[in-house]
Design an enzyme around this catalytic site. Sequence first.
Site, PDB file in Angstrom:
ATOM      1  N   HIS A  72      88.352  13.784 142.716  1.00 22.18           N
ATOM      2  CA  HIS A  72      87.443  12.720 143.170  1.00 22.18           C
ATOM      3  C   HIS A  72      87.929  11.278 143.000  1.00 22.18           C
ATOM      4  O   HIS A  72      87.363  10.505 142.233  1.00 22.18           O
ATOM      5  CB  HIS A  72      86.059  12.881 142.533  1.00 22.18           C
ATOM      6  CG  HIS A  72      86.028  13.233 141.061  1.00 22.18           C
ATOM      7  ND1 HIS A  72      86.735  12.555 140.103  1.00 22.18           N
ATOM      8  CD2 HIS A  72      85.348  14.208 140.400  1.00 22.18           C
ATOM      9  CE1 HIS A  72      86.499  13.090 138.914  1.00 22.18           C
ATOM     10  NE2 HIS A  72      85.665  14.094 139.067  1.00 22.18           N
ATOM     11  N   ASN A 126      82.264  23.638 133.595  1.00 24.47           N
ATOM     12  CA  ASN A 126      81.381  22.983 132.601  1.00 24.47           C
ATOM     13  C   ASN A 126      79.988  23.613 132.591  1.00 24.47           C
ATOM     14  O   ASN A 126      78.983  22.972 132.857  1.00 24.47           O
ATOM     15  CB  ASN A 126      81.318  21.463 132.794  1.00 24.47           C
ATOM     16  CG  ASN A 126      80.797  21.030 134.157  1.00 24.47           C
ATOM     17  OD1 ASN A 126      80.806  21.800 135.119  1.00 24.47           O
ATOM     18  ND2 ASN A 126      80.348  19.793 134.250  1.00 24.47           N
ATOM     19  N   ASP A 178      82.163  17.751 145.050  1.00 28.73           N
ATOM     20  CA  ASP A 178      81.760  17.545 143.650  1.00 28.73           C
ATOM     21  C   ASP A 178      80.253  17.800 143.537  1.00 28.73           C
ATOM     22  O   ASP A 178      79.534  17.082 142.819  1.00 28.73           O
ATOM     23  CB  ASP A 178      82.138  16.157 143.131  1.00 28.73           C
ATOM     24  CG  ASP A 178      82.076  16.076 141.602  1.00 28.73           C
ATOM     25  OD1 ASP A 178      81.862  17.126 140.952  1.00 28.73           O
ATOM     26  OD2 ASP A 178      82.242  14.968 141.055  1.00 28.73           O
ATOM     27  N   HIS A 192      79.945  22.429 141.311  1.00 28.12           N
ATOM     28  CA  HIS A 192      79.324  22.829 140.038  1.00 28.12           C
ATOM     29  C   HIS A 192      78.184  23.791 140.353  1.00 28.12           C
ATOM     30  O   HIS A 192      77.197  23.391 140.969  1.00 28.12           O
ATOM     31  CB  HIS A 192      78.811  21.602 139.281  1.00 28.12           C
ATOM     32  CG  HIS A 192      79.911  20.660 138.887  1.00 28.12           C
ATOM     33  ND1 HIS A 192      80.566  20.746 137.683  1.00 28.12           N
ATOM     34  CD2 HIS A 192      80.514  19.646 139.568  1.00 28.12           C
ATOM     35  CE1 HIS A 192      81.511  19.809 137.621  1.00 28.12           C
ATOM     36  NE2 HIS A 192      81.504  19.130 138.762  1.00 28.12           N
ATOM     37  N   LEU A 193      78.329  25.044 139.932  1.00 26.41           N
ATOM     38  CA  LEU A 193      77.302  26.058 140.233  1.00 26.41           C
ATOM     39  C   LEU A 193      76.320  26.250 139.082  1.00 26.41           C
ATOM     40  O   LEU A 193      75.308  26.925 139.230  1.00 26.41           O
ATOM     41  CB  LEU A 193      77.955  27.390 140.600  1.00 26.41           C
ATOM     42  CG  LEU A 193      78.612  27.465 141.980  1.00 26.41           C
ATOM     43  CD1 LEU A 193      79.250  28.831 142.201  1.00 26.41           C
ATOM     44  CD2 LEU A 193      77.626  27.161 143.089  1.00 26.41           C
ATOM     45  N   ARG A 194      76.662  25.691 137.914  1.00 31.59           N
ATOM     46  CA  ARG A 194      75.747  25.636 136.750  1.00 31.59           C
ATOM     47  C   ARG A 194      75.477  26.960 136.049  1.00 31.59           C
ATOM     48  O   ARG A 194      74.944  26.954 134.947  1.00 31.59           O
ATOM     49  CB  ARG A 194      74.396  25.009 137.131  1.00 31.59           C
ATOM     50  CG  ARG A 194      74.487  23.631 137.805  1.00 31.59           C
ATOM     51  CD  ARG A 194      75.163  22.610 136.939  1.00 31.59           C
ATOM     52  NE  ARG A 194      75.033  21.261 137.485  1.00 31.59           N
ATOM     53  CZ  ARG A 194      75.870  20.279 137.239  1.00 31.59           C
ATOM     54  NH1 ARG A 194      76.918  20.478 136.446  1.00 31.59           N
ATOM     55  NH2 ARG A 194      75.691  19.085 137.764  1.00 31.59           N
ATOM     56  N   HIS A 240      85.713  21.974 144.816  1.00 35.76           N
ATOM     57  CA  HIS A 240      85.139  21.294 143.644  1.00 35.76           C
ATOM     58  C   HIS A 240      83.607  21.318 143.705  1.00 35.76           C
ATOM     59  O   HIS A 240      82.981  20.454 144.314  1.00 35.76           O
ATOM     60  CB  HIS A 240      85.655  19.846 143.586  1.00 35.76           C
ATOM     61  CG  HIS A 240      85.302  19.133 142.331  1.00 35.76           C
ATOM     62  ND1 HIS A 240      86.119  18.179 141.758  1.00 35.76           N
ATOM     63  CD2 HIS A 240      84.220  19.213 141.511  1.00 35.76           C
ATOM     64  CE1 HIS A 240      85.552  17.709 140.657  1.00 35.76           C
ATOM     65  NE2 HIS A 240      84.387  18.319 140.495  1.00 35.76           N
TER      66      HIS A 240
HETATM   67  O1  DOR Z   1      78.929  13.058 138.642  1.00 33.68           O
HETATM   68  C1  DOR Z   1      79.441  14.001 138.076  1.00 33.68           C
HETATM   69  N1  DOR Z   1      78.750  15.116 137.790  1.00 33.68           N
HETATM   70  N2  DOR Z   1      80.720  13.916 137.715  1.00 33.68           N
HETATM   71  C2  DOR Z   1      81.311  14.835 136.953  1.00 33.68           C
HETATM   72  O2  DOR Z   1      82.461  14.704 136.677  1.00 33.68           O
HETATM   73  C3  DOR Z   1      80.543  15.998 136.457  1.00 33.68           C
HETATM   74  C4  DOR Z   1      79.400  16.294 137.316  1.00 33.68           C
HETATM   75  C5  DOR Z   1      78.405  17.234 136.683  1.00 33.68           C
HETATM   76  O3  DOR Z   1      78.817  18.261 136.143  1.00 33.68           O
HETATM   77  O4  DOR Z   1      77.196  16.960 136.778  1.00 33.68           O
HETATM   78 ZN    ZN Z   2      84.761  15.156 137.608  1.00 32.00          ZN
HETATM   79 ZN    ZN Z   3      82.959  17.676 139.215  1.00 29.09          ZN
END
Ligand code: DOR
Ligand code: ZN
Ligand code: ZN
Length: 425
Positions: A233, A95, A306, A63-65, A61
């Site tokens: 999470h 996302n 996360d 996020h690589l953006r 889990h």
């Molecule tokens: O804190 C968070 N940041 N929770 C999420 O579910 C998304 C993530 C994000 O993409 O920044």
């Molecule tokens: Zn999340």
């Molecule tokens: Zn997440």
Amino acid sequence: MKLLIKNATLVLKDGEKKSDILLEDGKISKIAKSIDGAGIKGCKIIDGTNKHVLAGLIDMHVHLREPGFEGKEDIESGSKAAVAGGFTQICCMPNTNPVCDNAVVVTYIKHRESEVNLCKINPIGSITKGEQGEALSEIGKMKEAGAVAISDDGKSVMNSNIMRLAMEYASGFDLKCLCHCEDIDLVDGGVVNEGYNSTLCGLKGSLRAAEDIMIARDISLAESLNVPVHICHVSTYSGVEIIRSAKARGVKVTAETCPHYFTLTDDIITSFDTNTKVNPPVREEKDRLAIIEGIKDGTIDCIVTDHAPHSQKDKEVEYNLAAFGMSGLETSFALSYTNLVKNGQITLTQLANIMSANPAKVLNLQGGEIKEGAAADLTVVDLNEKWIIDGQKFLSKGKNTPFNGYEVYGKVVCTIVDGQIKYGG
Ligand code: DOR
Ligand code: ZN
Ligand code: ZN
């Protein structure tokens, strides 16, 4: 390339063993008490004295953006952070902009994975187009292109019938839904856990129920449909209990938590440091303790980061306006080792399973085990090394950590992917 690690302690599935380990052609070719490196042509030798070797850590889990938010992180900087954190394999959430809701974006990420050539990257496709919660994404096509799961992470799929369809489709393609559990109507703009500290700080709170209701809904759907589901999470004591009782009656549910949920409580929000803002929010001591119990008894299968990198301008604003998320790849192992193993809550073998074997199992990925013939994905750590967390030193573009100044044990000294040294040495 040939690599020989000598005199290390290997953390195997069922315990620790002092041994040498030889890596050839990207695979673990031999594990034996003593392997003579001098006799092997072109072999690089790593001294593993006082080091532990774990199956390469897997973070399911992250996020690589990229694409779209490269100011926060990109696939290269995120991969550098991953291998610095000991991760040989990561899974990235959809996302992005555009959202990873079709085969083209999945293919793009796989292409960037091979260009960057650091850790293995497994894309997660979105559940719904644009993460809008309305129409299902191209699940089959994304799987064909290399997606390993689906998720609308960052949001819940609020429409239960869409979620039902997603779970049925996903299971037909042998993929899991990874559920970000948050009843957005009940959250109603809350930015921290609802309780004493939110009142004290004058910050709008979000009830545990906002998370628990969706955990219960998604488990209920999975149970009714007899399909597997994975809960992202987990942060509440009550969520742990819902998952525990579902597992006890045979529901195919797995779950993850993050280091911040077993390390912090919402006392930290009184600093108004926006690096403490995360979704779901850090909660109270009874939640923190229940998360640790859940890890100990197997209710919680995996630790994930996360990893949610944000730029300074996303965080250097008032608390209500700041972005949710913490940069986690470079602190996860040390926080987990320090707060779970060093203090005797779990063994190092258990931690290795929770950070490698179990995520591999949950997502049906290769890896997660040290054995002859397996891919040579390994993480070498020095458990005695004490260091102080400093977000400014992160390789990730996201310097947003609430752990600045924390003293931790456990330093990643070398990360090996397919037999190649990708970090340290
Ligand atoms: O804190 C968070 N940041 N929770 C999420 O579910 C998304 C993530 C994000 O993409 O920044
Ligand atoms: Zn999340
Ligand atoms: Zn997440």
